[in-house]
Motif scaffolding. Structure first.
Motif, PDB file in Angstrom:
ATOM      1  N   MET A   1      31.738  54.548  30.287  1.00  0.00           N
ATOM      2  CA  MET A   1      33.060  54.047  30.588  1.00  0.00           C
ATOM      3  C   MET A   1      33.998  55.229  30.763  1.00  0.00           C
ATOM      4  SD  MET A   1      35.421  51.458  28.369  1.00  0.00           S
ATOM      5  CE  MET A   1      34.481  50.021  28.740  1.00  0.00           C
ATOM      6  N   LEU A   2      34.785  55.212  31.782  1.00  0.00           N
ATOM      7  CA  LEU A   2      35.711  56.293  32.076  1.00  0.00           C
ATOM      8  C   LEU A   2      37.114  55.877  31.659  1.00  0.00           C
ATOM      9  CD1 LEU A   2      36.328  58.988  33.574  1.00  0.00           C
ATOM     10  CD2 LEU A   2      36.683  57.619  35.613  1.00  0.00           C
ATOM     11  N   PHE A   3      37.743  56.699  30.820  1.00  0.00           N
ATOM     12  CA  PHE A   3      39.118  56.441  30.414  1.00  0.00           C
ATOM     13  C   PHE A   3      39.987  57.557  30.951  1.00  0.00           C
ATOM     14  CE2 PHE A   3      36.804  54.123  27.159  1.00  0.00           C
ATOM     15  CZ  PHE A   3      37.523  52.941  27.121  1.00  0.00           C
ATOM     16  N   ARG A   4      41.124  57.192  31.506  1.00  0.00           N
ATOM     17  CA  ARG A   4      42.063  58.176  31.999  1.00  0.00           C
ATOM     18  C   ARG A   4      43.400  57.877  31.331  1.00  0.00           C
ATOM     19  NH1 ARG A   4      43.773  57.408  37.874  1.00  0.00           N
ATOM     20  NH2 ARG A   4      42.221  55.857  37.466  1.00  0.00           N
ATOM     21  N   SER A   5      43.998  58.899  30.714  1.00  0.00           N
ATOM     22  CA  SER A   5      45.250  58.695  29.998  1.00  0.00           C
ATOM     23  C   SER A   5      46.358  59.496  30.669  1.00  0.00           C
ATOM     24  CB  SER A   5      45.100  59.144  28.547  1.00  0.00           C
ATOM     25  OG  SER A   5      46.316  58.977  27.875  1.00  0.00           O
ATOM     26  N   LEU A   6      47.455  58.810  30.959  1.00  0.00           N
ATOM     27  CA  LEU A   6      48.617  59.437  31.561  1.00  0.00           C
ATOM     28  C   LEU A   6      49.840  58.825  30.896  1.00  0.00           C
ATOM     29  CD1 LEU A   6      49.941  61.198  33.762  1.00  0.00           C
ATOM     30  CD2 LEU A   6      49.755  59.248  35.287  1.00  0.00           C
ATOM     31  N   ALA A  14      37.286  50.146  36.975  1.00  0.00           N
ATOM     32  CA  ALA A  14      36.876  48.760  37.182  1.00  0.00           C
ATOM     33  C   ALA A  14      35.376  48.619  37.394  1.00  0.00           C
ATOM     34  CB  ALA A  14      37.644  48.167  38.358  1.00  0.00           C
ATOM     35  N   ASP A  15      34.711  49.625  37.972  1.00  0.00           N
ATOM     36  CA  ASP A  15      33.280  49.548  38.252  1.00  0.00           C
ATOM     37  C   ASP A  15      32.445  49.532  36.979  1.00  0.00           C
ATOM     38  OD1 ASP A  15      34.044  49.694  40.880  1.00  0.00           O
ATOM     39  OD2 ASP A  15      33.591  51.817  41.094  1.00  0.00           O
ATOM     40  N   ASP A  16      32.960  50.022  35.864  1.00  0.00           N
ATOM     41  CA  ASP A  16      32.216  50.119  34.619  1.00  0.00           C
ATOM     42  C   ASP A  16      32.242  48.830  33.806  1.00  0.00           C
ATOM     43  OD1 ASP A  16      31.693  52.736  35.261  1.00  0.00           O
ATOM     44  OD2 ASP A  16      33.247  53.557  33.970  1.00  0.00           O
ATOM     45  N   LEU A  17      32.966  47.831  34.258  1.00  0.00           N
ATOM     46  CA  LEU A  17      33.130  46.606  33.482  1.00  0.00           C
ATOM     47  C   LEU A  17      32.441  45.417  34.148  1.00  0.00           C
ATOM     48  CD1 LEU A  17      36.906  47.014  32.620  1.00  0.00           C
ATOM     49  CD2 LEU A  17      34.978  47.432  31.117  1.00  0.00           C
ATOM     50  N   LYS A  18      32.002  44.470  33.324  1.00  0.00           N
ATOM     51  CA  LYS A  18      31.424  43.220  33.816  1.00  0.00           C
ATOM     52  C   LYS A  18      32.552  42.188  33.843  1.00  0.00           C
ATOM     53  CE  LYS A  18      28.010  39.714  32.879  1.00  0.00           C
ATOM     54  NZ  LYS A  18      27.164  39.120  31.863  1.00  0.00           N
ATOM     55  N   TRP A  19      33.105  41.958  35.015  1.00  0.00           N
ATOM     56  CA  TRP A  19      34.251  41.060  35.156  1.00  0.00           C
ATOM     57  C   TRP A  19      33.797  39.613  35.075  1.00  0.00           C
ATOM     58  CZ3 TRP A  19      38.988  42.839  34.605  1.00  0.00           C
ATOM     59  CH2 TRP A  19      39.209  44.200  34.805  1.00  0.00           C
ATOM     60  N   GLN A  20      34.610  38.811  34.383  1.00  0.00           N
ATOM     61  CA  GLN A  20      34.354  37.382  34.234  1.00  0.00           C
ATOM     62  C   GLN A  20      35.563  36.614  34.746  1.00  0.00           C
ATOM     63  OE1 GLN A  20      32.833  36.176  30.312  1.00  0.00           O
ATOM     64  NE2 GLN A  20      32.836  38.349  29.741  1.00  0.00           N
ATOM     65  N   GLY A 110      32.926  45.714  23.711  1.00  0.00           N
ATOM     66  CA  GLY A 110      33.121  46.316  22.389  1.00  0.00           C
ATOM     67  C   GLY A 110      34.344  45.841  21.638  1.00  0.00           C
ATOM     68  N   GLY A 111      34.647  44.552  21.643  1.00  0.00           N
ATOM     69  CA  GLY A 111      35.795  44.028  20.905  1.00  0.00           C
ATOM     70  C   GLY A 111      37.123  44.200  21.626  1.00  0.00           C
ATOM     71  N   LYS A 112      37.090  44.783  22.809  1.00  0.00           N
ATOM     72  CA  LYS A 112      38.301  44.954  23.615  1.00  0.00           C
ATOM     73  C   LYS A 112      38.204  44.085  24.857  1.00  0.00           C
ATOM     74  CE  LYS A 112      40.137  48.076  20.999  1.00  0.00           C
ATOM     75  NZ  LYS A 112      41.264  47.743  20.177  1.00  0.00           N
ATOM     76  N   MET A 113      39.343  43.637  25.334  1.00  0.00           N
ATOM     77  CA  MET A 113      39.405  42.831  26.544  1.00  0.00           C
ATOM     78  C   MET A 113      40.380  43.484  27.507  1.00  0.00           C
ATOM     79  SD  MET A 113      40.633  38.856  27.085  1.00  0.00           S
ATOM     80  CE  MET A 113      39.151  38.088  26.429  1.00  0.00           C
ATOM     81  N   ILE A 114      39.970  43.571  28.760  1.00  0.00           N
ATOM     82  CA  ILE A 114      40.860  44.015  29.830  1.00  0.00           C
ATOM     83  C   ILE A 114      41.174  42.779  30.654  1.00  0.00           C
ATOM     84  CG2 ILE A 114      41.165  45.542  31.812  1.00  0.00           C
ATOM     85  CD1 ILE A 114      40.748  47.038  29.167  1.00  0.00           C
ATOM     86  N   ILE A 115      42.450  42.450  30.770  1.00  0.00           N
ATOM     87  CA  ILE A 115      42.896  41.287  31.527  1.00  0.00           C
ATOM     88  C   ILE A 115      43.553  41.797  32.802  1.00  0.00           C
ATOM     89  CG2 ILE A 115      44.409  39.270  31.532  1.00  0.00           C
ATOM     90  CD1 ILE A 115      44.239  39.382  28.419  1.00  0.00           C
ATOM     91  N   LEU A 116      43.174  41.224  33.914  1.00  0.00           N
ATOM     92  CA  LEU A 116      43.748  41.580  35.210  1.00  0.00           C
ATOM     93  C   LEU A 116      44.792  40.522  35.548  1.00  0.00           C
ATOM     94  CD1 LEU A 116      43.192  43.856  37.224  1.00  0.00           C
ATOM     95  CD2 LEU A 116      41.701  42.294  38.453  1.00  0.00           C
ATOM     96  N   ASP A 117      46.072  40.928  35.625  1.00  0.00           N
ATOM     97  CA  ASP A 117      47.115  39.932  35.899  1.00  0.00           C
ATOM     98  C   ASP A 117      47.251  39.681  37.400  1.00  0.00           C
ATOM     99  OD1 ASP A 117      48.803  41.928  36.927  1.00  0.00           O
ATOM    100  OD2 ASP A 117      50.214  41.851  35.263  1.00  0.00           O
ATOM    101  N   SER A 118      48.184  38.799  37.770  1.00  0.00           N
ATOM    102  CA  SER A 118      48.323  38.375  39.166  1.00  0.00           C
ATOM    103  C   SER A 118      48.739  39.505  40.108  1.00  0.00           C
ATOM    104  CB  SER A 118      49.324  37.221  39.272  1.00  0.00           C
ATOM    105  OG  SER A 118      50.594  37.637  38.790  1.00  0.00           O
ATOM    106  N   SER A 119      49.304  40.597  39.559  1.00  0.00           N
ATOM    107  CA  SER A 119      49.691  41.727  40.405  1.00  0.00           C
ATOM    108  C   SER A 119      48.613  42.817  40.420  1.00  0.00           C
ATOM    109  CB  SER A 119      51.027  42.313  39.922  1.00  0.00           C
ATOM    110  OG  SER A 119      50.874  42.864  38.631  1.00  0.00           O
ATOM    111  N   GLY A 120      47.484  42.573  39.732  1.00  0.00           N
ATOM    112  CA  GLY A 120      46.395  43.539  39.705  1.00  0.00           C
ATOM    113  C   GLY A 120      46.494  44.566  38.586  1.00  0.00           C
ATOM    114  N   LYS A 121      47.501  44.428  37.731  1.00  0.00           N
ATOM    115  CA  LYS A 121      47.684  45.367  36.625  1.00  0.00           C
ATOM    116  C   LYS A 121      46.732  45.020  35.484  1.00  0.00           C
ATOM    117  CE  LYS A 121      51.090  47.166  33.403  1.00  0.00           C
ATOM    118  NZ  LYS A 121      52.409  46.995  32.822  1.00  0.00           N
ATOM    119  N   GLN A 122      46.131  46.053  34.877  1.00  0.00           N
ATOM    120  CA  GLN A 122      45.230  45.867  33.748  1.00  0.00           C
ATOM    121  C   GLN A 122      46.019  45.863  32.439  1.00  0.00           C
ATOM    122  OE1 GLN A 122      42.125  48.791  33.704  1.00  0.00           O
ATOM    123  NE2 GLN A 122      41.318  48.185  35.698  1.00  0.00           N
TER     124      GLN A 122
END
Length: 136
Positions: A1-6, A14-20, A110-122
């Motif tokens: 998993m690639l994390f980038r912090s700014l 997005a490619d590293d996740l299994k989207w549901q 791993g106990g974390k959830m990434i939610i993609l909202d209607s504007s595409g923001k994670q």
């Protein structure tokens, strides 16, 4: 998993996740008490009385409760119901722009959830509960 912090913003590749796909069935804003702050303020004066100096002071103590804002999402998909909590770090932070009853795209890892909202923001949230949907 690639994390980038700014500037404290974490983006997950997005490619590293299994989207549901699921449906947002409930959302709630919560204010959780995270502790309290005690402040002491002392005012002091000194009066010169010739060969003697008189000192006096007055101390004020205040206690204020510290609250943190969280947005709680309930997402149903297939046979599973997820409850996840997003910590809104700043007063101007906004929760995920998702309408109740509408489809939502998300990934759990791993106990974390990434939610993609209607504007595409994670939006990063912590999974607080997972359960099976009851039979209809």
């Amino acid at each position: 998993m690639l994390f980038r912090s700014l500037l404290g913003v974490v983006t997950v590749k997005a490619d590293d996740l299994k989207w549901q796909h699921g449906t947002l069935t409930s959302t709630e804003r919560q204010k959780i008490k995270e502790g309290s702050t005690i402040t002491h303020n002392t005012d002091a004066t000194a009066k010169d009385r010739g060969n003697k100096t008189d000192y006096s002071s007055n101390t004020t103590t205040t206690k204020s409760d510290n609250y943190e804002d969280y947005q709680v999402y309930t997402i149903e998909t297939g046979k599973i119901v997820y409850v996840a909590s997003e910590h809104l770090l700043f007063p101007w932070s906004k929760p995920a722009a998702i309408e109740l009853g509408e489809p939502v795209q998300f990934a759990v890892k791993g106990g974390k959830m990434i939610i993609l909202d209607s504007s595409g923001k994670q939006h990063k949230a912590t999974v607080t509960k997972t359960s099976l949907k009851s039979a209809q």
